[in-house]
Design an enzyme around this catalytic site. Structure first.
Site, short mmCIF file in Angstrom:
data_model
loop_
_atom_site.label_atom_id
_atom_site.label_comp_id
_atom_site.label_asym_id
_atom_site.label_seq_id
_atom_site.Cartn_x
_atom_site.Cartn_y
_atom_site.Cartn_z
N GLU A 39 0.81 -1.25 -0.12
CA GLU A 39 0.03 -0.26 -0.25
C GLU A 39 0.90 1.18 -0.18
OE1 GLU A 39 -2.18 0.28 3.68
OE2 GLU A 39 -3.53 1.73 3.01
N LYS A 110 -9.29 2.51 -2.19
CA LYS A 110 -9.58 1.61 -0.79
C LYS A 110 -10.82 2.27 -0.35
CE LYS A 110 -7.24 1.03 3.60
NZ LYS A 110 -5.90 1.48 4.30
N CYS A 143 -5.42 -3.22 2.31
CA CYS A 143 -4.93 -3.49 3.58
C CYS A 143 -6.26 -3.64 4.68
CB CYS A 143 -4.41 -2.04 4.15
SG CYS A 143 -3.42 -2.43 5.81
N VAL A 170 -0.74 -2.85 10.62
CA VAL A 170 -0.11 -2.46 11.90
C VAL A 170 -0.64 -3.21 13.22
CG1 VAL A 170 0.70 -0.18 11.33
CG2 VAL A 170 -1.59 -0.53 12.12
C1 ACM Z 1 -4.22 0.11 7.17
O1 ACM Z 1 -5.31 -0.02 6.54
N1 ACM Z 1 -3.16 0.57 6.29
C2 ACM Z 1 -3.97 -0.76 8.48
#
Ligand code: ACM
Length: 265
Positions: A39, A110, A143, A170
């Site tokens: 990402e 996203k 992510c 994370v």
């Molecule tokens: C994330 O969505 N970068 C934790």
């Protein structure tokens, strides 16, 4: 066919340095058909200001990062999926691009923004597209999308054999546990290309993962190394949705009982 992830630590605020790091690793993916980068692979993640986010963004297909991705596809003949800090007009999106030797083939933005991402990015507005490369059908998630089982299932039902998942994870190992499960539950291949390194108070968790339709982990990277991982993908296995001779993964569904999934809680 072969699928690969390239795990590294982008350099926050310095796309040129991030590209140099990718460049130093990517020749190891030369025999892959699809290579997935993390990402926000151009900009880094934990922006110190809106200005920093803006300055490190670019329009897909137009800026130096896009030119770099195209040049690598032309050099090695593979397709690249890369997380990109995308500029569109006066807005930013946390996006993933699919690039081939002739340029950008597709894009995903996203949907499920994490933590303070809404301070910088608009939520994705392109839906959940699946792209047919001829040799496989490919979707992209980014992510934190991972926690929503609906999006994996929708892409699988649209025919995705492979879901590419650029990430900057994370939370401690949660997603890495879910990836083989989602691969099994949708009988698809998944490549989670995570990043490593530290930015401010965020420690990225590595362990980039390639999982197959049987829920097997075909490759997992280390927790903190900059490295690539490659695995073989059998498209026919992803297209076989029979769980037993009498049970089809999608045909056996009971959508009439699932209406609650379409309601906002
Ligand atoms: C994330 O969505 N970068 C934790």
């Amino acid at each position: 066919m072969k699928i690969a992830h390239l795990q590294f630590a982008p350099v926050l605020g310095n796309p040129q340095a991030s590209m140099e790091k990718i460049d130093s690793l990517i020749s190891q993916c030369a025999n892959a058909d699809v290579v997935i980068l993390p990402e926000l692979a151009n900009s880094g993640y934990n922006f110190q200001s809106k200005e920093q986010a803006w300055e490190t963004s670019e329009e897909t297909g137009k800026g130096p990062f896009s030119e770099f991705l195209l040049s690598k596809c032309q050099q090695y003949g593979f397709h690249l999926v890369a997380g990109i800090n995308e500029r569109d007009g006066d807005k930013l999106f946390n996006s993933s691009v699919l690039v081939g030797k002739d340029g950008v083939i597709g894009k995903y933005r996203k949907m499920h923004l994490f933590w303070n991402e809404p301070d910088f990015f608009q939520p994705g507005d392109l839906g959940l597209p699946v792209f047919d490369l001829g040799f496989c059908k490919l979707g992209m998630l980014i992510c934190f999308d991972w926690i929503f089982p609906e999006v994996w299932r929708i892409m699988a039902m649209k025919g995705a054999d492979l879901i590419c998942h650029p990430s900057n994870l994370v939370l401690p190992g949660f997603c890495q546990k879910a990836i083989p499960v989602q691969a099994l539950m949708n009988r698809i291949y998944i490549v989670t290309a995570n990043r490593v390194g530290i930015e401010g108070d965020l420690n990225f968790t590595g362990l980039s993962t390639i999982a197959d339709p049987k829920g097997e982990v075909l490759h997992q990277a280390s927790q903190s190394g900059e490295e690539v991982g490659i695995a073989t993908m059998d498209v026919a296995l992803a297209r076989d949705k029979m769980m037993t001779p009498r049970n089809h993964l999608f045909d056996d569904r009971k959508p009439g009982e699932y209406a609650l999934l379409c309601e906002k809680k």
